[in-house]
Scaffold this active site. Structure first.
Site, short mmCIF file in Angstrom:
data_model
loop_
_atom_site.label_atom_id
_atom_site.label_comp_id
_atom_site.label_asym_id
_atom_site.label_seq_id
_atom_site.Cartn_x
_atom_site.Cartn_y
_atom_site.Cartn_z
N ASP A 50 90.96 64.02 8.53
CA ASP A 50 92.40 63.83 8.45
C ASP A 50 93.07 64.69 9.51
OD1 ASP A 50 92.23 62.12 6.26
OD2 ASP A 50 92.33 63.76 4.81
N ASP A 64 94.51 55.53 6.54
CA ASP A 64 95.45 55.65 5.44
C ASP A 64 96.71 54.83 5.70
OD1 ASP A 64 93.79 57.40 4.04
OD2 ASP A 64 94.60 59.15 5.09
#
Length: 222
Positions: free
Chosen positions: A164, A178
């Site tokens: 991330d 995402d």
């Protein structure tokens, strides 16, 4: 005189045979047309399935490319502001789910990710709506990319940490996958509210009648 030798009788019998053959052919054509309405040709489904796979592959390539860039460019806790403090690039390895939940059971999320990939692909195969194929493609691409992280990234096979790097004001750190999953989910909600069904099959109306709309169960929506 024998009936078999009568030319007129032979002509009438031949005409009756032609009419009977024509009637049988017409009945066969009507039955074939009815079967076509009940079970549409699989061509459009395959085309839409490949459209979904194309969207999924595109998202997968973009997500993995940006993750490799983040690993290289954001090492040593380096931070790059994008929109001030609202959005910045900051590298995080997430062993759990969203908001770092379940960090001690990474293998469970690996299993769930694999199941999600199979389930979305199976449903995308059945879809008969172009907007739905794109939405499912986004979900499939994001789920597949996350599944790949779980399988092949460190620290171990099946227990890999998701990369991330998009930090939203410290509230949430995510990635391109995402974003794709969120966009796909929102698209599905919008399509559902608009009454656009994923497996809807349009049935041509008879001349002079109103179009009949059917759902995935084949029943009329009137």
């Amino acid at each position: 005189m024998n009936e078999n030798d009568d030319p007129e009788a032979k002509t009438v019998a031949a005409a009756d045979g032609a009419v009977a053959a024509g009637g049988a052919a017409a009945d066969g054509a009507v039955a074939s047309a009815g079967d076509a309405l009940v079970a549409p040709a699989p061509g459009p489904t395959r085309r839409l399935f490949w459209s979904a796979l194309g969207v999924a592959l595109g998202l997968l390539v973009v997500d993995q490319s940006t993750k490799w860039w983040a690993v290289d460019a954001l090492a040593d806790s380096k931070s790059i502001p994008v929109f001030g403090d609202f959005i910045r690039f900051w590298l995080v390895y997430n062993p759990g789910a969203a908001f770092s939940m379940g960090t001690g059971v990474t293998w469970i999320f690996t299993i769930f990710a694999g199941i999600a990939v199979v389930a979305i692909a199976w449903y995308a195969w059945r879809v008969r709506s172009t907007p739905w194929s794109y939405a499912l493609g986004l979900l499939l691409g994001g789920a597949t990319s996350h599944f790949g992280d779980r399988l092949f990234r460190e620290p171990a096979f099946g227990r890999g940490h998701v990369v991330d790097f998009i930090d939203y004001s410290g509230f949430f750190v995510g990635n391109v996958a995402d974003i794709g999953i969120f966009a796909g989910a929102v698209s599905i909600v919008v399509l559902s509210f608009r009454g656009i069904e994923a497996t809807q099959v349009p049935v041509p109306a008879e001349a002079g009648s109103d179009p009949v709309e059917t759902g995935s169960d084949g029943k009329s929506r009137d």
